[in-house]
Design an enzyme around this catalytic site. Sequence first.
Site, PDB file in Angstrom:
ATOM      1  N   GLU A 162       3.570   4.280  -1.966  1.00 52.26           N
ATOM      2  CA  GLU A 162       2.933   5.175  -0.984  1.00 52.26           C
ATOM      3  C   GLU A 162       3.461   4.149   0.219  1.00 52.26           C
ATOM      4  OE1 GLU A 162       1.515   7.968  -1.349  1.00 52.26           O
ATOM      5  OE2 GLU A 162       2.145   7.703   0.548  1.00 52.26           O
ATOM      6  N   LYS A 221       9.209  -1.597  -0.725  1.00 55.47           N
ATOM      7  CA  LYS A 221       7.776  -1.388  -0.431  1.00 55.47           C
ATOM      8  C   LYS A 221       7.351  -2.755   0.182  1.00 55.47           C
ATOM      9  CE  LYS A 221       3.603  -0.384  -0.044  1.00 55.47           C
ATOM     10  NZ  LYS A 221       2.947   0.799   0.526  1.00 55.47           N
ATOM     11  N   CYS A 277      -2.936  -4.473   2.079  1.00 58.35           N
ATOM     12  CA  CYS A 277      -1.373  -4.678   1.924  1.00 58.35           C
ATOM     13  C   CYS A 277      -0.646  -5.573   2.288  1.00 58.35           C
ATOM     14  CB  CYS A 277      -0.850  -3.194   2.088  1.00 58.35           C
ATOM     15  SG  CYS A 277      -1.328  -1.938   1.036  1.00 58.35           S
TER      16      CYS A 277
HETATM   17  C1  UDX Z   1      -4.126   0.206  -3.017  1.00 57.42           C
HETATM   18  C2  UDX Z   1      -2.760   0.599  -3.743  1.00 57.42           C
HETATM   19  O1  UDX Z   1      -2.668   1.443  -4.613  1.00 57.42           O
HETATM   20  C3  UDX Z   1      -2.126  -0.713  -3.870  1.00 57.42           C
HETATM   21  O2  UDX Z   1      -0.626  -0.346  -4.000  1.00 57.42           O
HETATM   22  C4  UDX Z   1      -2.390  -1.708  -3.045  1.00 57.42           C
HETATM   23  O3  UDX Z   1      -1.540  -2.734  -3.776  1.00 57.42           O
HETATM   24  C5  UDX Z   1      -3.718  -2.126  -3.180  1.00 57.42           C
HETATM   25  O4  UDX Z   1      -4.337  -0.924  -2.364  1.00 57.42           O
HETATM   26  P1  UDX Z   1      -6.330   1.155  -3.333  1.00 57.42           P
HETATM   27  O5  UDX Z   1      -6.087   2.705  -3.892  1.00 57.42           O
HETATM   28  O6  UDX Z   1      -6.285   1.004  -2.052  1.00 57.42           O
HETATM   29  O7  UDX Z   1      -5.178   0.533  -3.841  1.00 57.42           O
HETATM   30  O8  UDX Z   1      -7.216   0.373  -4.145  1.00 57.42           O
HETATM   31  P2  UDX Z   1      -8.875   0.884  -4.614  1.00 57.42           P
HETATM   32  O9  UDX Z   1      -9.428   1.652  -3.447  1.00 57.42           O
HETATM   33  O10 UDX Z   1      -9.340  -0.686  -4.887  1.00 57.42           O
HETATM   34  O11 UDX Z   1      -8.641   1.770  -5.781  1.00 57.42           O
HETATM   35  C6  UDX Z   1      -8.156   1.403  -7.008  1.00 57.42           C
HETATM   36  C7  UDX Z   1      -9.093   2.183  -8.107  1.00 57.42           C
HETATM   37  O12 UDX Z   1      -8.575   1.860  -9.251  1.00 57.42           O
HETATM   38  C8  UDX Z   1     -10.486   1.707  -8.099  1.00 57.42           C
HETATM   39  O13 UDX Z   1     -11.288   3.047  -7.830  1.00 57.42           O
HETATM   40  C9  UDX Z   1     -10.589   1.129  -9.341  1.00 57.42           C
HETATM   41  O14 UDX Z   1     -12.153   1.357 -10.139  1.00 57.42           O
HETATM   42  C10 UDX Z   1      -9.766   1.981 -10.308  1.00 57.42           C
HETATM   43  N1  UDX Z   1      -9.151   1.240 -11.674  1.00 57.42           N
HETATM   44  C11 UDX Z   1      -8.946  -0.235 -11.398  1.00 57.42           C
HETATM   45  C12 UDX Z   1      -9.295   2.004 -12.808  1.00 57.42           C
HETATM   46  O15 UDX Z   1      -9.793   3.309 -12.573  1.00 57.42           O
HETATM   47  N2  UDX Z   1      -8.925   1.414 -14.005  1.00 57.42           N
HETATM   48  C13 UDX Z   1      -8.578   0.066 -13.967  1.00 57.42           C
HETATM   49  O16 UDX Z   1      -8.096  -0.508 -14.879  1.00 57.42           O
HETATM   50  C14 UDX Z   1      -8.605  -0.515 -12.558  1.00 57.42           C
HETATM   51  C1  UDX Z   2       0.231  -0.453   5.823  1.00 59.10           C
HETATM   52  C2  UDX Z   2       1.418   0.103   6.112  1.00 59.10           C
HETATM   53  O1  UDX Z   2       1.535   0.625   7.574  1.00 59.10           O
HETATM   54  C3  UDX Z   2       1.482   1.250   4.972  1.00 59.10           C
HETATM   55  O2  UDX Z   2       2.842   1.801   5.323  1.00 59.10           O
HETATM   56  C4  UDX Z   2       1.444   0.944   3.743  1.00 59.10           C
HETATM   57  O3  UDX Z   2       1.760   1.860   3.019  1.00 59.10           O
HETATM   58  C5  UDX Z   2       0.297  -0.024   3.515  1.00 59.10           C
HETATM   59  O4  UDX Z   2       0.037  -1.039   4.419  1.00 59.10           O
HETATM   60  P1  UDX Z   2      -2.483  -0.027   6.466  1.00 59.10           P
HETATM   61  O5  UDX Z   2      -2.639  -1.465   5.952  1.00 59.10           O
HETATM   62  O6  UDX Z   2      -3.299   1.029   6.178  1.00 59.10           O
HETATM   63  O7  UDX Z   2      -0.783   0.228   6.092  1.00 59.10           O
HETATM   64  O8  UDX Z   2      -2.581  -0.074   7.872  1.00 59.10           O
HETATM   65  P2  UDX Z   2      -1.707  -0.438   9.170  1.00 59.10           P
HETATM   66  O9  UDX Z   2      -1.755   0.548  10.273  1.00 59.10           O
HETATM   67  O10 UDX Z   2      -0.401  -0.773   8.734  1.00 59.10           O
HETATM   68  O11 UDX Z   2      -2.226  -1.690   9.955  1.00 59.10           O
HETATM   69  C6  UDX Z   2      -2.285  -2.922   9.282  1.00 59.10           C
HETATM   70  C7  UDX Z   2      -3.308  -4.101  10.202  1.00 59.10           C
HETATM   71  O12 UDX Z   2      -2.404  -4.441  11.245  1.00 59.10           O
HETATM   72  C8  UDX Z   2      -4.415  -3.321  10.499  1.00 59.10           C
HETATM   73  O13 UDX Z   2      -5.504  -4.287  10.750  1.00 59.10           O
HETATM   74  C9  UDX Z   2      -3.961  -3.192  12.218  1.00 59.10           C
HETATM   75  O14 UDX Z   2      -5.188  -3.009  12.987  1.00 59.10           O
HETATM   76  C10 UDX Z   2      -3.032  -4.251  12.356  1.00 59.10           C
HETATM   77  N1  UDX Z   2      -2.129  -3.857  13.417  1.00 59.10           N
HETATM   78  C11 UDX Z   2      -1.283  -2.854  13.416  1.00 59.10           C
HETATM   79  C12 UDX Z   2      -2.175  -4.556  14.716  1.00 59.10           C
HETATM   80  O15 UDX Z   2      -2.595  -5.582  14.730  1.00 59.10           O
HETATM   81  N2  UDX Z   2      -1.128  -4.353  15.542  1.00 59.10           N
HETATM   82  C13 UDX Z   2      -0.411  -3.352  15.644  1.00 59.10           C
HETATM   83  O16 UDX Z   2       0.465  -3.017  16.601  1.00 59.10           O
HETATM   84  C14 UDX Z   2      -0.377  -2.453  14.262  1.00 59.10           C
END
Ligand code: UDX
Ligand code: UDX
Length: 463
Positions: A162, A221, A277
């Site tokens: 993603e 990724k 991430c």
């Molecule tokens: C993201 C991305 O999926 C992942 O690629 C990245 O590495 C970390 O962030 P995100 O959706 O942001 O994950 O994470 P989170 O909001 O913590 O959601 C994960 C969910 O999975 C939680 O709600 C947790 O309860 C659930 N979970 C986890 C299950 O249902 N089963 C499990 O065994 C573990």
């Molecule tokens: C990132 C990637 O952009 C996305 O493609 C991937 O799937 C997940 O990780 P995210 O972490 O949701 O997304 O936010 P992003 O907008 O990338 O910002 C990451 C951090 O960098 C934030 O703390 C943001 O404030 C900071 N940032 C971003 C800066 O400090 N300066 C910039 O110019 C851009």
Amino acid sequence: MKITKICCIGAGYVGGPTMAVIAQKCPHIQVTVVDLNEERIAAWNDENVDNIPIYEPGLSEVVAVARGRNLFFSTDVEKAIDEAQIIFISVNTPTKTYGKGKGMAADLKYIELCARQIARISKDNKIVVEKSTLPVRTAEAIKSILDNTGNGVQFQILSNPEFLAEGTAVQDLLNPDRILIGGDPSDDGQKAIQALVDVYSNWVAADKIVTTNVWSSELSKLTANAFLAQRISSINAMSELCEKTGADVNEVARAIGMDSRIGSKFLKASVGFGGSCFQKDILNLVYIAKSYGLNEVADYWEQVIILNDHQKRRFSNNIVQTLYNTVSDKKITFLGWAFKKDTNDTRESAAIYVADDLINENAKIAVYDPKVSRKKVLADLDYLDTRAASKNETSILSFESPYEACAGAHAIAILTEWNEFVQYDWQKIYDSMQKPAFVFDGRNILDGPTLEAIGFVYQSIGS
Ligand code: UDX
Ligand code: UDX
């Protein structure tokens, strides 16, 4: 294969919005999102769509359209797996906090649990899609578990990382730059890829859907996130040099961004990047490089993290120094706690680390964030485990209104770039503060000359 039923394990920041958009765009597909966390599922099912657990602009509207029609949220993981033709795994993969690779490698225990559960329950052939960001070659581990513990059914593993950014998730999902799908080169692998391509083709143009082998997809990724984070660390490195030389990093960013080879995006100097991430994925990349003995490659990427840690520490050190080398018992107001605007996610937010440093100096920190509660702020600090929870409790003051939060403060630090901060009545804030009144703008969003005309001492990053 005509896909009519999809399930997603993990109703988090990735799984939730992604499935909501798939459901909205594919009314003929039943999409079920499952999660172990009952509270989270209950919140997704809340009658009032404004109470869904994840704040993303436009998300509640998408959920309102699809929920109950072909979008379902449930804790019945087994049933959803059993019925689905495609299963997305979107559980979290935090950095390991124990054992080998502690502090660097991704903890894959949730992924493995999911694979074992899928293997146990499945009675017919399924496509399993890695949505979580995973270290390269995780698909192999998933495949081995599925093939060796299953009921003899066939599994195809796809990697479909993603690329959405939080705060713009819905727009990113509706208009992605690209969709990446990695799969096995075999005939069956190609059929599985095609099944997933057909799902996305409901709203994404064919030329934006890229297919590769599984390893390329997984590594792409990590590479994308490493490149993005590197840009921020690069501009942040220049910000420190700008402060020493009298250059202005915003001007430098504008000047270099006009070079079409460099481009203007992601050049905003800041207190440091956060989010779930960037740090995790780069540490992961570093760990993978080291495990192949590629020490120079590992060191190269690790420097992106080192610089980011330095940038956060530099910000807190500067606050202490500027406030006459002591912040003990001073009230310092944080505007913003989320890792960026338009999200309630606080994972790895710079605010946590800056607060941690200032609490070590006995400061009192008043936090105001439009989407983050005091409970979450305390949980984030307790998670760092640097001191007794009771000390965090007495050090963090929270307020419903930003004006209350700023009243009587010695300094304000901007940690998140929420639009509303720019709109505040800064004269009113100034009048309520201790003098001299300092503003440390960790996001370079406020207009320095205007604040200085009011009487503030204003400092931004990189000028
Ligand atoms: C993201 C991305 O999926 C992942 O690629 C990245 O590495 C970390 O962030 P995100 O959706 O942001 O994950 O994470 P989170 O909001 O913590 O959601 C994960 C969910 O999975 C939680 O709600 C947790 O309860 C659930 N979970 C986890 C299950 O249902 N089963 C499990 O065994 C573990
Ligand atoms: C990132 C990637 O952009 C996305 O493609 C991937 O799937 C997940 O990780 P995210 O972490 O949701 O997304 O936010 P992003 O907008 O990338 O910002 C990451 C951090 O960098 C934030 O703390 C943001 O404030 C900071 N940032 C971003 C800066 O400090 N300066 C910039 O110019 C851009």
